[in-house]
Write a protein that holds these residues in place. Structure first.
Motif, short mmCIF file in Angstrom:
data_model
loop_
_atom_site.label_atom_id
_atom_site.label_comp_id
_atom_site.label_asym_id
_atom_site.label_seq_id
_atom_site.Cartn_x
_atom_site.Cartn_y
_atom_site.Cartn_z
N VAL A 119 97.96 27.28 43.63
CA VAL A 119 98.35 28.26 44.65
C VAL A 119 97.13 28.75 45.41
N TRP A 120 96.03 28.98 44.70
CA TRP A 120 94.77 29.40 45.34
C TRP A 120 94.31 28.37 46.37
N ARG A 121 94.42 27.08 46.02
CA ARG A 121 94.02 26.04 46.97
C ARG A 121 94.98 25.96 48.14
N SER A 122 96.26 26.20 47.88
CA SER A 122 97.24 26.21 48.98
C SER A 122 96.99 27.37 49.93
N MET A 123 96.57 28.51 49.38
CA MET A 123 96.21 29.65 50.22
C MET A 123 95.03 29.30 51.12
N ALA A 124 94.10 28.53 50.57
CA ALA A 124 92.94 28.10 51.37
C ALA A 124 93.38 27.20 52.53
N MET A 130 96.05 27.44 54.10
CA MET A 130 96.64 28.33 55.11
C MET A 130 95.58 29.11 55.88
N GLY A 131 94.32 29.03 55.42
CA GLY A 131 93.23 29.76 56.06
C GLY A 131 93.01 31.15 55.50
N TRP A 132 93.78 31.54 54.48
CA TRP A 132 93.72 32.91 53.98
C TRP A 132 92.40 33.22 53.28
N ASN A 133 91.90 32.27 52.51
CA ASN A 133 90.71 32.55 51.70
C ASN A 133 89.47 32.82 52.55
N GLY A 134 89.53 32.39 53.79
CA GLY A 134 88.41 32.63 54.70
C GLY A 134 88.71 33.72 55.71
N ILE A 135 89.63 34.63 55.38
CA ILE A 135 90.11 35.63 56.34
C ILE A 135 88.99 36.55 56.82
N VAL A 136 87.96 36.81 55.98
CA VAL A 136 86.84 37.67 56.40
C VAL A 136 85.53 36.89 56.41
N ILE A 137 85.61 35.56 56.42
CA ILE A 137 84.42 34.71 56.42
C ILE A 137 84.23 34.12 57.81
N GLU A 138 82.97 34.09 58.27
CA GLU A 138 82.67 33.58 59.60
C GLU A 138 83.08 32.11 59.73
N GLU A 139 83.39 31.71 60.96
CA GLU A 139 83.83 30.34 61.22
C GLU A 139 82.75 29.33 60.86
N ALA A 177 88.10 36.38 47.73
CA ALA A 177 88.11 36.29 49.19
C ALA A 177 87.73 37.60 49.88
N ILE A 178 87.81 38.72 49.16
CA ILE A 178 87.47 40.01 49.76
C ILE A 178 86.15 40.54 49.21
N LEU A 179 86.12 40.89 47.94
CA LEU A 179 84.91 41.51 47.36
C LEU A 179 83.72 40.56 47.40
N SER A 180 83.87 39.38 46.81
CA SER A 180 82.74 38.44 46.72
C SER A 180 82.33 37.92 48.09
N ILE A 213 84.43 29.40 48.78
CA ILE A 213 85.50 30.39 48.73
C ILE A 213 86.56 30.08 49.77
N ALA A 214 86.13 29.81 51.00
CA ALA A 214 87.07 29.56 52.08
C ALA A 214 87.93 28.33 51.82
N ALA A 215 87.35 27.31 51.20
CA ALA A 215 88.08 26.07 50.95
C ALA A 215 88.90 26.10 49.67
N GLY A 216 88.78 27.17 48.90
CA GLY A 216 89.50 27.25 47.64
C GLY A 216 88.93 26.35 46.57
N GLU A 217 87.69 25.92 46.75
CA GLU A 217 87.05 25.03 45.77
C GLU A 217 86.58 25.77 44.53
N ALA A 218 86.35 27.07 44.65
CA ALA A 218 85.85 27.86 43.53
C ALA A 218 86.38 29.28 43.63
N VAL A 219 86.49 29.92 42.47
CA VAL A 219 86.90 31.32 42.38
C VAL A 219 85.69 32.15 41.99
N TYR A 220 85.40 33.19 42.77
CA TYR A 220 84.28 34.08 42.50
C TYR A 220 84.83 35.43 42.05
#
Length: 374
Positions: free
Chosen positions: A45-50, A52-61, A93-96, A116-123
């Motif tokens: 599910v975490w990778r599926s969220m990535a 969708m672009g969610w994991n990078g919601i506060v990460i620069e392009e 995706a938020i704190l780390s 983080i943005a790609a859902g490759e790892a959990v911080y």
């Protein structure tokens, strides 16, 4: 400042609603609990969220994110609160991600933010050291050791700490300032104790016993560690308040539906004036919490220096309201509300656990008072 969602934010909300209903409904939280899942979330599910672009919601392009801001993150979390989605979204995706943006060097950001943005790892961000939230207490120490550091101390209730691929640890430096260190949870000297909280989440207590770190483990791009620490916590609190709002809204909607459907003495129980008054009070409190949460998130995006007061007010109110509404939901559902077979109890439990994370309503009410000069 508008509290109305933009067209882009409305589209994000609608896609989140559909995704979470399919991938992470309340029944999935029950399944995670019953299976005894050690991580507390589904990596798929975490990778599926990535995707969708969610994991990078506060990460620069430039680092693989979409950089839509904290209001957009709150939109997602409000929907996650409605389905009680168990994900590493806030810890990773938020704190780390925010901590890496503020305190990481260009090289550190380039290495870790894309993961983080790609859902490759959990911080996971390890900061609390007491049973209750007390950010002023940081006894974990990082002492110089040649070109690197030695880390000693302990962190408690690290959100998603049991399933994290990387930890970011807040520690005191030799001059008593606050520093942040990237730590491999599998490194020698790191030990974890899995916890299970009342809401079926799985944080971890983590001990650091003479953990040897390279010099580049320290996030070195930020100037003021204490200010960074406070801001990152505030970001997490604002986003968590949005999740708490969603939890309260869903519990209210389910309760209202039950009041309309359940009959007693030959009529729907929603026709009883006493229950109508209680429902009206819940709705008014939810609307007040909604206004404060939106104010906090918009201020974070548009005028962050003014955000701490509104964040404290939003977290205090969201905690109070989610606790009240879910408690009323249990009572209005009557006997079935007390059973594990009915889902409303999961909302009650999540409201209480989320209320304690990063400070409860009393903690933040005091912060509102001190920030206002009282």
């Amino acid at each position: 400042m508008s509290f109305v969602l933009t067209e882009e934010e409305q589209m994000l909300r609608d896609s989140a609603k559909d995704f979470l209903a399919a991938k992470s409904p309340v029944s999935e939280l029950r399944r995670l609990r019953d299976e005894g899942c050690k991580d507390g979330f589904r990596h798929a599910v975490w990778r599926s969220m990535a995707e969708m672009g969610w994991n990078g919601i506060v990460i620069e392009e430039e680092f693989g994110g979409v950089d839509m801001g904290f209001t957009a993150a709150g939109v997602l979390l409000r929907e996650m609160g409605r389905t009680l989605a168990a994900t590493p979204f806030i810890p990773s995706a938020i704190l780390s991600a925010t901590l890496l943006r503020l305190a990481g060097s260009d090289a550190q950001k380039g290495e870790h933010l894309p993961k983080i943005a790609a859902g490759e790892a959990v911080y996971a961000f390890a900061f609390d050291e007491k049973a209750r939230h007390d950010p002023g207490t940081i006894d974990t120490r990082a002492t110089k050791d040649g070109n690197g550091f030695r880390l000693n101390g302990a962190k408690r209730f690290v959100a998603c700490g049991n399933g994290a691929d990387m930890l970011i640890v807040a520690a005191r430096l030799e001059d008593d300032s606050v520093g942040f260190f990237l730590v491999d949870p599998k490194a020698a000297g790191v030990s974890k104790t899995m916890r299970r909280t009342v809401d079926s989440h799985v944080p971890a207590d983590i001990d650091f016993n003479d953990v040897k770190l390279d010099g580049d483990a320290m996030l070195s791009g930020g100037a003021d560690g204490q200010a960074t620490f406070e801001h990152v916590l505030d970001v997490g609190r604002a986003c968590l308040a949005a999740e708490q709002l969603g939890t309260a809204e869903e519990a209210f909607d389910r309760t209202l539906s039950y009041l309309k459907d359940r009959s007693q003495f030959g009529q729907p129980i929603g026709s009883f004036q006493g229950l109508q008054h209680r429902a009206a009070h819940m709705l008014g409190e939810i609307e007040l919490a909604h206004s404060l949460v939106m104010k906090a998130l918009r201020t974070l995006d548009e005028n962050p220096s003014q955000a701490p007061l509104w964040i404290a007010a939003a977290k205090a109110k969201a905690t109070e309201v989610s606790r009240h509404v879910t408690g009323e939901a249990i009572q209005m559902h009557g006997g079935i509300g007390m059973t594990d077979e009915h889902e409303i109890g999961f909302f009650f439990k999540r409201a209480r656990a989320a209320g304690e994370f990063m400070g409860d309503d009393r903690f933040h009410a005091e912060k509102v008072a001190t920030t206002s000069g009282y």
